[in-house]
Design a protein around this motif. Structure first.
Motif, PDB file in Angstrom:
ATOM      1  N   CYS A   1      20.932   3.375   4.853  1.00 20.19           N
ATOM      2  CA  CYS A   1      20.401   2.525   5.914  1.00 20.19           C
ATOM      3  C   CYS A   1      19.519   1.432   5.316  1.00 20.19           C
ATOM      4  O   CYS A   1      18.721   1.687   4.434  1.00 20.19           O
ATOM      5  CB  CYS A   1      19.595   3.386   6.884  1.00 20.19           C
ATOM      6  SG  CYS A   1      18.699   2.417   8.093  1.00 20.19           S
TER       7      CYS A   1
ATOM      8  N   GLN B   1      30.344  -0.166  16.513  1.00 25.01           N
ATOM      9  CA  GLN B   1      29.380  -0.266  15.429  1.00 25.01           C
ATOM     10  C   GLN B   1      28.774   1.104  15.127  1.00 25.01           C
ATOM     11  O   GLN B   1      28.766   1.992  15.971  1.00 25.01           O
ATOM     12  CB  GLN B   1      28.284  -1.275  15.768  1.00 25.01           C
ATOM     13  CG  GLN B   1      27.700  -1.073  17.139  1.00 25.01           C
ATOM     14  CD  GLN B   1      26.644  -2.117  17.472  1.00 25.01           C
ATOM     15  OE1 GLN B   1      25.673  -1.796  18.104  1.00 25.01           O
ATOM     16  NE2 GLN B   1      26.827  -3.350  17.046  1.00 25.01           N
TER      17      GLN B   1
ATOM     18  N   ARG C   1      25.356   3.161  13.916  1.00 27.08           N
ATOM     19  CA  ARG C   1      23.904   3.000  13.821  1.00 27.08           C
ATOM     20  C   ARG C   1      23.300   4.159  13.056  1.00 27.08           C
ATOM     21  O   ARG C   1      23.855   5.255  13.022  1.00 27.08           O
ATOM     22  CB  ARG C   1      23.301   2.935  15.231  1.00 27.08           C
ATOM     23  CG  ARG C   1      23.663   1.646  15.923  1.00 27.08           C
ATOM     24  CD  ARG C   1      22.914   1.490  17.229  1.00 27.08           C
ATOM     25  NE  ARG C   1      23.150   0.172  17.771  1.00 27.08           N
ATOM     26  CZ  ARG C   1      22.474  -0.923  17.396  1.00 27.08           C
ATOM     27  NH1 ARG C   1      21.515  -0.823  16.505  1.00 27.08           N
ATOM     28  NH2 ARG C   1      22.763  -2.089  17.907  1.00 27.08           N
TER      29      ARG C   1
ATOM     30  N   GLU D   1      21.396  -1.064  12.777  1.00 26.05           N
ATOM     31  CA  GLU D   1      22.854  -1.202  12.698  1.00 26.05           C
ATOM     32  C   GLU D   1      23.294  -1.085  11.247  1.00 26.05           C
ATOM     33  O   GLU D   1      22.796  -1.781  10.372  1.00 26.05           O
ATOM     34  CB  GLU D   1      23.274  -2.552  13.271  1.00 26.05           C
ATOM     35  CG  GLU D   1      24.775  -2.648  13.396  1.00 26.05           C
ATOM     36  CD  GLU D   1      25.227  -4.025  13.855  1.00 26.05           C
ATOM     37  OE1 GLU D   1      24.801  -4.439  14.940  1.00 26.05           O
ATOM     38  OE2 GLU D   1      26.005  -4.653  13.126  1.00 26.05           O
TER      39      GLU D   1
ATOM     40  N   SER E   1      29.161  -3.051  11.697  1.00 25.80           N
ATOM     41  CA  SER E   1      29.870  -3.277  12.952  1.00 25.80           C
ATOM     42  C   SER E   1      31.233  -3.851  12.633  1.00 25.80           C
ATOM     43  O   SER E   1      31.396  -4.650  11.710  1.00 25.80           O
ATOM     44  CB  SER E   1      29.077  -4.221  13.845  1.00 25.80           C
ATOM     45  OG  SER E   1      29.140  -5.523  13.339  1.00 25.80           O
TER      46      SER E   1
END
Ligand SMILES: [Zn+2]
Length: 203
Positions: free
Chosen positions: A9, A26, A28, A35, A38
């Motif tokens: 992330c 997308q 997450r 995000e 996507s």
């Protein structure tokens, strides 16, 4: 074919397995909600359409005069390439090379290279050396700097306006449109499509 990839992330550095995302969907982060990835809708078709438009605009930009100068009844027109040559002849060789690279070579290689990679993908085929060509295009991207040149032209038009009558040529308009179309093509391209198909092709 269910597939997942390991991704970190950007927000909180949590490593997590991301499953295949459907088109338009997308992924997450499970911890902070940032995000991760996507998937753009119709990315391949949209990018291809923009590339074809870009190639046509590129041809127009180079075939027609960029500017027409009218000084005391004398009409002079210049194409992009003639401009590069004039710079070279006036001992501004570095600048001439830079304009040649950023405004003619880089955009053309980028457009034709993307077409070479993406057009066969549309028909579920792979062009030879797709990986190498695609990687090269991605590296070349920062060298495509037509907007800088465009800004330069606009500044000089304003400055020269007192000395001569300046008539913008077809090329100037198509050049401006090409900048937008190329930016659109880059924005709509989802590089994952290419890498995914390449992986699938090897199997
Ligand atoms: Zn996170």
């Amino acid at each position: 074919m269910e597939k997942s990839v390991l991704m970190a992330c950007h927000g909180c550095d949590l490593l997590q397995m991301i499953p295949m995302v459907p088109e338009g969907g997308q992924a997450r982060c499970s911890r902070c909600g940032a995000e991760l990835y996507s998937r753009k809708r119709n990315s391949l078709e949209r990018t291809l359409a923009l590339i074809i438009a870009g190639l046509i605009l590129f041809f127009l930009s180079n075939a027609f005069p960029l500017l027409e100068l009218k000084i005391q009844g004398n009409l002079q027109e210049t194409t992009l390439f003639q401009g590069v040559k004039a710079l070279y002849d006036q001992d501004m060789r570095g600048l001439a090379m830079l304009v040649l690279l950023t405004c003619i070579l880089a955009p053309f290689i980028q457009l034709s290279g993307l077409f070479y990679v993406l057009a066969p993908l549309k028909y579920n085929r792979l062009a030879p050396k797709t990986a190498r060509v695609f990687r090269f295009i991605r590296k070349l991207q920062p060298w495509s700097m037509m907007e800088v040149f465009m800004l330069g032209i606009l500044v000089s038009i304003v400055k020269l306006a007192k000395m001569a009558t300046i008539i913008p040529g077809i090329s100037l308009y198509s050049f401006a449109a090409l900048i937008l179309v190329l930016a659109g093509a880059v924005a709509s391209l989802d590089p994952h499509i290419v890498w995914e198909r390449l992986e699938g092709g090897k199997r």
